[in-house]
Design a protein around this motif. Structure first.
Motif, PDB file in Angstrom:
ATOM      1  N   SER A   1      -2.892   5.960   4.215  1.00  0.00           N
ATOM      2  CA  SER A   1      -4.315   5.740   3.918  1.00  0.00           C
ATOM      3  C   SER A   1      -4.593   4.332   3.426  1.00  0.00           C
ATOM      4  N   GLY A   2      -3.698   3.792   2.602  1.00  0.00           N
ATOM      5  CA  GLY A   2      -3.909   2.435   2.101  1.00  0.00           C
ATOM      6  C   GLY A   2      -3.852   1.406   3.213  1.00  0.00           C
ATOM      7  N   TYR A   3      -2.931   1.607   4.152  1.00  0.00           N
ATOM      8  CA  TYR A   3      -2.792   0.689   5.288  1.00  0.00           C
ATOM      9  C   TYR A   3      -3.980   0.822   6.236  1.00  0.00           C
ATOM     10  N   GLU A   4      -4.490   2.045   6.398  1.00  0.00           N
ATOM     11  CA  GLU A   4      -5.681   2.252   7.229  1.00  0.00           C
ATOM     12  C   GLU A   4      -6.886   1.525   6.654  1.00  0.00           C
ATOM     13  N   GLN A   5      -7.050   1.627   5.355  1.00  0.00           N
ATOM     14  CA  GLN A   5      -8.188   0.968   4.712  1.00  0.00           C
ATOM     15  C   GLN A   5      -8.080  -0.548   4.827  1.00  0.00           C
TER      16      GLN A   5
ATOM     17  N   ASN B   1       3.619   0.271   7.119  1.00  0.00           N
ATOM     18  CA  ASN B   1       3.993   1.362   6.233  1.00  0.00           C
ATOM     19  C   ASN B   1       5.477   1.700   6.376  1.00  0.00           C
TER      20      ASN B   1
ATOM     21  N   ASP C   1       1.932   8.976   4.084  1.00  0.00           N
ATOM     22  CA  ASP C   1       0.606   8.586   3.594  1.00  0.00           C
ATOM     23  C   ASP C   1       0.320   7.141   3.992  1.00  0.00           C
TER      24      ASP C   1
ATOM     25  N   TYR D   1       0.881   1.834  10.995  1.00  0.00           N
ATOM     26  CA  TYR D   1       2.111   2.623  10.880  1.00  0.00           C
ATOM     27  C   TYR D   1       3.354   1.772  10.696  1.00  0.00           C
TER      28      TYR D   1
ATOM     29  N   TYR E   1       0.829  -1.220   0.000  1.00  0.00           N
ATOM     30  CA  TYR E   1       0.000   0.000   0.000  1.00  0.00           C
ATOM     31  C   TYR E   1       0.854   1.258   0.000  1.00  0.00           C
TER      32      TYR E   1
END
Length: 451
Positions: free
Chosen positions: A144-148, A309, A142, A306, A136
């Protein structure tokens, strides 16, 4: 002791060695709090937090850990039986049975929630091997991909397959028994856990910017020592990290030989639990500092958003992520086994189930409920840790020290020692530890959780 009691004790499973017991207790203590919470608190408060944490670790290790181990060994049973025996000495056996159900049910509830987390770890370990958990983006600004991705995993029924795998592995270990399953598994997994984390510490130490993390970790700001919340969180970190809830440590103590010195075992458990937390901090704080973050939030977001990422941005990040999540999986599994042991032992000791039968019943209950709570696991775990765990530890302390009394407590703690325990122990446990459990309970409610 009656002939029937003696026969029951002889038939009861037990640890094969002192170090088997110690490693299992270390496994029960080393968990997610060491890995996703301790580093974030060190990052926030620096060396001041380490000082406060070590103070509470020494006090609680030499009071609560010794007490729960001794209570379990003296009673030769889990929390329900131990509480029964304490209350029976005052003619209130049924009261003890009722009270003992609280920490037993608490252990089951915590295990159910913890199973969901271990399911996440299995999924991310597999994703580290395939590379999918790193797919991601490597831009540390950034996530956001890992959060999703994590949001989908942590949603209701979002991780069924890996949760079931986590439960199967856990209950297979448990079905093999105390010596053949739990002890043997911990003898392999706990040394491997430390070896993996030591390797990560060395790797992170060579990353640019890591020195900023070390500098902050070991800098003591006097102003931080004046912050009441820092002391509150250090208390919570120590209390929950040492796995005190009137259940798991009692049940592990119940399988311990009368020849073993519990005081010696307890300080080793506290020491290695602290070392595990420090190793996690020595990996995570410098690694985050290398990205410019000297303060960050702990919890699942740190571990599943985190850090993946961050690993994606590191040289050799896939290997690092594999090692990290393998170590985390060991910590999760060893804690999960301990949590499930209290209800399993209750079925064995009080309803006369076979080991296999007890494991199957708890496995069915645990599997059904854990699958259903995936979307609310955070609230579930908060409720159990804030209300149930401190109450269980407090009740164990009251029954052991205040109900059984000084002579029986000192007899239990002194068993297996070359010299009888000194007069320091009883007041430390009766007043200081029991007072701290009440503080953890009240402060947990006031702060919305402190551990």
């Amino acid at each position: 002791m009656t002939k029937q009691q003696g026969a029951a004790d002889a038939a009861r499973d037990a640890w094969r060695s002192k170090w088997g017991f110690i490693l299992a207790c270390i496994g029960s203590a080393v968990g997610m709090g060491n890995i996703w919470l301790f580093p974030s608190r060190v990052a926030k408060y620096g060396g001041a937090f380490l000082i406060a944490y070590l103070i509470f670790d020494i006090v609680i290790g030499f009071s609560g850990v010794i007490g729960e181990m001794s209570f379990g060994r003296a009673a030769r049973t889990g929390p329900v039986g131990a509480f029964e025996q304490a209350c029976a000495s005052r003619g209130k056996k049924r009261v003890g049975t009722a009270i003992g159900m609280l920490p037993m049910v608490g252990a089951l509830a915590l295990a159910i929630g913890y199973s969901v987390v271990v399911g996440w770890i299995f999924k991310y370990l597999f994703g580290a091997f395939t590379g999918s958990a790193l797919a991601y983006g490597a831009d540390v600004s950034d996530v956001s991909g890992y959060e999703q991705a994590f949001g989908q995993t942590a949603a209701a029924f979002g991780n069924n397959m890996w949760l079931i795998i986590a439960l199967v592995v856990t209950f297979v270990i448990m079905a093999l028994g105390i010596a053949g399953g739990i002890e043997r598994a911990n003898k392999i997994m706990i040394p491997l856990f430390y070896a993996l984390f030591i390797g990560l510490v060395i790797y992170v130490g060579f990353q640019d910017g890591a020195s900023n993390g070390y500098r902050w970790m070991f800098t003591v700001d006097p102003e931080m020592l004046k912050k009441p919340e820092m002391w509150v969180y250090a208390l919570g970190q120590s209390f929950f990290s040492l796995s005190l809830a009137g259940n798991g440590t009692i049940i592990y103590g119940s399988y311990l030989s009368d020849k073993e010195d519990i005081v010696s075992s307890a300080w080793k458990v506290a020491l290695f639990d602290t070392l595990a937390a420090m190793l996690a901090a020595l990996v995570i704080v410098p690694a985050m500092a290398a990205t410019g973050r000297t303060a960050f939030d702990g919890g699942p977001g740190l571990m599943f958003i985190y850090l993946p990422n961050l690993f994606a941005a590191m040289p050799g990040g896939q290997i690092v992520m594999i090692i990290f999540f393998l170590a985390v999986l060991i910590a999760g599994l060893t804690s999960l086994v301990n949590l499930f042991e209290a209800p399993v032992a209750t079925l064995q000791d009080h309803l006369h189930f076979s080991r296999a039968g007890a494991v199957v019943v708890i496995a069915i209950i645990g599997s059904i409920v854990s699958l259903c709570i995936q979307g609310i696991v955070s609230d579930w775990m908060d409720f159990v840790s804030i209300y149930v765990c401190p109450l269980g530890a407090g009740l164990a302390g009251i029954l052991f020290a205040w109900v059984w009394g000084r002579e029986k407590v000192e007899d239990a703690v002194s068993l297996g020692r070359a010299r009888r325990v000194g007069g320091w122990y009883y007041p430390l446990y009766k007043y200081v530890f029991c007072g701290l459990t009440m503080a953890v309970f009240l402060l947990g409610i006031a702060y919305g959780g402190i551990g």
